[in-house]
Design a protein around this motif. Structure first.
Motif, mmCIF file in Angstrom:
data_model
loop_
_atom_site.group_PDB
_atom_site.id
_atom_site.type_symbol
_atom_site.label_atom_id
_atom_site.label_comp_id
_atom_site.label_asym_id
_atom_site.label_seq_id
_atom_site.Cartn_x
_atom_site.Cartn_y
_atom_site.Cartn_z
ATOM 1 N N MET A 1 -6.020 0.357 0.989
ATOM 2 C CA MET A 1 -6.017 -0.502 2.174
ATOM 3 C C MET A 1 -7.027 -1.639 2.069
ATOM 4 S SD MET A 1 -4.027 -0.400 4.714
ATOM 5 C CE MET A 1 -5.055 -1.222 5.938
ATOM 6 N N GLY A 2 -8.051 -1.471 1.232
ATOM 7 C CA GLY A 2 -9.158 -2.423 1.173
ATOM 8 C C GLY A 2 -8.739 -3.875 1.041
ATOM 9 N N PRO A 3 -7.996 -4.257 -0.011
ATOM 10 C CA PRO A 3 -7.652 -5.678 -0.171
ATOM 11 C C PRO A 3 -6.768 -6.197 0.952
ATOM 12 C CG PRO A 3 -6.483 -4.309 -1.767
ATOM 13 C CD PRO A 3 -7.521 -3.443 -1.127
ATOM 14 N N PHE A 4 -5.865 -5.362 1.468
ATOM 15 C CA PHE A 4 -4.989 -5.798 2.552
ATOM 16 C C PHE A 4 -5.774 -5.937 3.860
ATOM 17 C CE2 PHE A 4 -2.397 -3.526 -0.547
ATOM 18 C CZ PHE A 4 -1.482 -4.518 -0.872
ATOM 19 N N ALA A 5 -6.765 -5.052 4.050
ATOM 20 C CA ALA A 5 -7.622 -5.175 5.227
ATOM 21 C C ALA A 5 -8.418 -6.468 5.184
ATOM 22 C CB ALA A 5 -8.562 -3.971 5.320
ATOM 23 N N THR B 1 -9.163 4.162 8.232
ATOM 24 C CA THR B 1 -10.548 4.159 7.752
ATOM 25 C C THR B 1 -10.726 3.203 6.580
ATOM 26 O OG1 THR B 1 -10.097 6.117 6.380
ATOM 27 C CG2 THR B 1 -11.097 6.495 8.530
ATOM 28 N N GLY B 2 -9.640 2.915 5.857
ATOM 29 C CA GLY B 2 -9.720 1.932 4.788
ATOM 30 C C GLY B 2 -10.028 0.536 5.292
ATOM 31 N N ALA B 3 -9.719 0.277 6.574
ATOM 32 C CA ALA B 3 -10.009 -1.026 7.166
ATOM 33 C C ALA B 3 -11.411 -1.117 7.739
ATOM 34 C CB ALA B 3 -8.988 -1.330 8.273
ATOM 35 N N THR B 4 -12.134 0.003 7.791
ATOM 36 C CA THR B 4 -13.472 0.012 8.400
ATOM 37 C C THR B 4 -14.503 0.603 7.449
ATOM 38 O OG1 THR B 4 -12.930 2.136 9.456
ATOM 39 C CG2 THR B 4 -12.590 0.145 10.756
ATOM 40 N N THR C 1 -14.930 -2.415 2.252
ATOM 41 C CA THR C 1 -14.407 -3.779 2.282
ATOM 42 C C THR C 1 -14.882 -4.511 3.538
ATOM 43 O OG1 THR C 1 -12.470 -3.074 1.035
ATOM 44 C CG2 THR C 1 -12.321 -5.179 2.180
ATOM 45 N N LEU C 2 -14.906 -3.817 4.670
ATOM 46 C CA LEU C 2 -15.455 -4.404 5.893
ATOM 47 C C LEU C 2 -16.901 -4.818 5.663
ATOM 48 C CD1 LEU C 2 -15.539 -5.078 8.930
ATOM 49 C CD2 LEU C 2 -16.072 -2.661 9.355
#
Length: 426
Positions: free
Chosen positions: A68-72, A120-123, A126-127
């Motif tokens: 999810m990291g790069p898409f987030a 959680t991949g969005a927070t 990468t966040l």
């Protein structure tokens, strides 16, 4: 607006408030993602699910958390940071609360594998990279060190509390505890996390008043933006060295120790609370070690720092199987060195990513590197369980992952870290 009112009364730059809010978000969501590790045995006993099936759901969680990291990061650029983080937290809190009603194994895969993994991949890391790039020019290493430490500390420090709840009240109260934790940070994000410094009339911390405006990122489709950055990054040799070293980082931390350490302690006669308490100690040590790593990455060669961290972690893992036979002192030595090193690799990795890809492209590229981290974690979660079933102990897998740590130490010395200017897709 509370943000502007607070900014006008603060004796320091508002970037540190943003850092504090992000610290709490990453702390809580990391603790949420780690919660299933204390529910493995209770779920197995309650529903008759086998360990391999539950571990499979957690492996999916770890993989999606990274993917999810790069898409987030791209979504934050396209739709906005606040909207992305708020949406992820709301879905996370509701999904975790709903899991208190689950009865079937597919529901574990859906909620704790798919939904918790993606939100959680969005927070997560990468966040942290996005926040540091948007709000800091000076002290970037220190800021990233603090945010990274919050993620690892949240994963480890809450475990003794959750293990205690499991032992005395069962697994459902754990669900409600972590769901409430996710809900608590939602208003903090809404009121105190601006989109960017310009939203509250500021420049980034440490940025000269006459510095040129970097401009806004182009409003490209997030999926196209993420894959476009990947397409440019894969042509750079340093990307692969960063990716595979971070793959090993994930395998040797979240994937193996984060998933199996409590069960490993059980093999040697320690209770779940005792095992979780050791992990919590390592989490507290990591807060010191990773923050110090950020401070060091502002001042010293990041490749040399990474070599030291990976080599120390590899040796600590090779030592771990023998530490159980040395009494409390044996495990204490492991906890000390491994805890200080848990995710100390992140600040210098972020620094190198910024050096190679530039501040605009770096958060998305780092998202792909984090994907490598979590693919490594998923690989270790699956492989560690299979090797435990095959050999009857965790000794073989622990030594194997320790050897991988030494391989990573060699890989990072080959990173050039020279700045490149990659065109951003319009």
């Amino acid at each position: 607006m509370p943000t502007r009112l607070l900014r006008s009364r603060l004796p320091f730059h508002y970037a540190w408030v943003v850092l504090g809010v992000t610290f709490l978000v990453m702390l809580i969501t990391a603790g949420t993602r780690a919660a299933p590790s204390v529910m493995l045995v209770p779920l197995e006993h309650a529903f008759g699910w086998n360990l391999a099936s539950i571990s499979g759901a957690l492996s999916l969680n770890l993989a999606l958390f990274g993917l999810m990291g790069p898409f987030a990061a791209a979504t934050m650029q396209h739709f906005g940071l606040r909207k992305t983080v708020l949406g992820a937290l709301v879905v996370l809190a509701l999904a975790v609360a709903a899991s208190s009603l689950m009865r079937h194994n597919w529901q574990m895969w859906l909620i704790w594998g798919l939904i918790v993994g993606t939100t959680t991949g969005a927070t997560a890391m990468t966040l942290g990279a996005v926040i540091v790039n948007r709000w800091f020019v000076a002290r970037r290493g220190l800021a990233m060190g603090l945010l990274t430490a919050s993620s690892a500390t949240g994963q480890l420090v809450f475990l003794p509390v959750l293990a205690y709840i499991v032992e005395h009240a069962g697994w459902r109260p754990v669900i409600w505890t972590v769901a409430c934790g996710a809900a608590v940070v939602i208003p903090l994000v809404y009121f105190f996390l601006p989109e960017q410094p310009a939203s509250v009339g500021l420049r980034r911390f440490g940025e000269p008043a006459d510095a040129a405006d970097a401009g806004s990122a182009p409003k490209t489709n997030p999926v196209a933006m993420a894959f476009g950055a990947l397409g440019r990054a894969v042509k750079v040799r340093d990307f692969w060295l960063l990716f595979f070293s971070f793959f090993i980082c994930g395998a040797t931390t979240n994937g193996f120790i984060g998933t199996f350490f409590i069960a490993m302690c059980g093999d040697h006669g320690l209770s779940a609370v005792q095992g979780a308490s050791i992990l919590a100690t390592m989490g507290a040590l990591d807060l010191v070690g990773t923050t110090m790593s950020g401070w060091l990455s502002d001042r010293y060669n990041s490749r040399v720092l990474l070599f030291s961290y990976y080599a120390l972690r590899g040796l600590a893992l090779i030592y771990l199987p023998y530490s159980f036979g040395l009494g409390p002192l044996g495990l204490s030595v492991f906890a000390l060195f491994y805890g200080l090193d848990w995710v100390a690799t992140v600040p210098p990795t972020v620094r190198l990513t910024n050096d190679v890809f530039g501040s605009r492209e770096a958060p998305i590229v780092f998202g792909w590197i984090v994907a490598g981290h979590q693919i490594g974690a998923a690989f270790a979660a699956l492989t560690g369980g299979l090797l435990r079933s095959s050999f009857g102990s965790y000794t073989v897998s622990t030594i194997a992952f320790g050897a991988l740590g030494l391989v990573a130490a060699v890989l990072v010395l080959r990173i050039r870290g020279s700045a490149r200017h990659l065109a951003v897709a319009g």
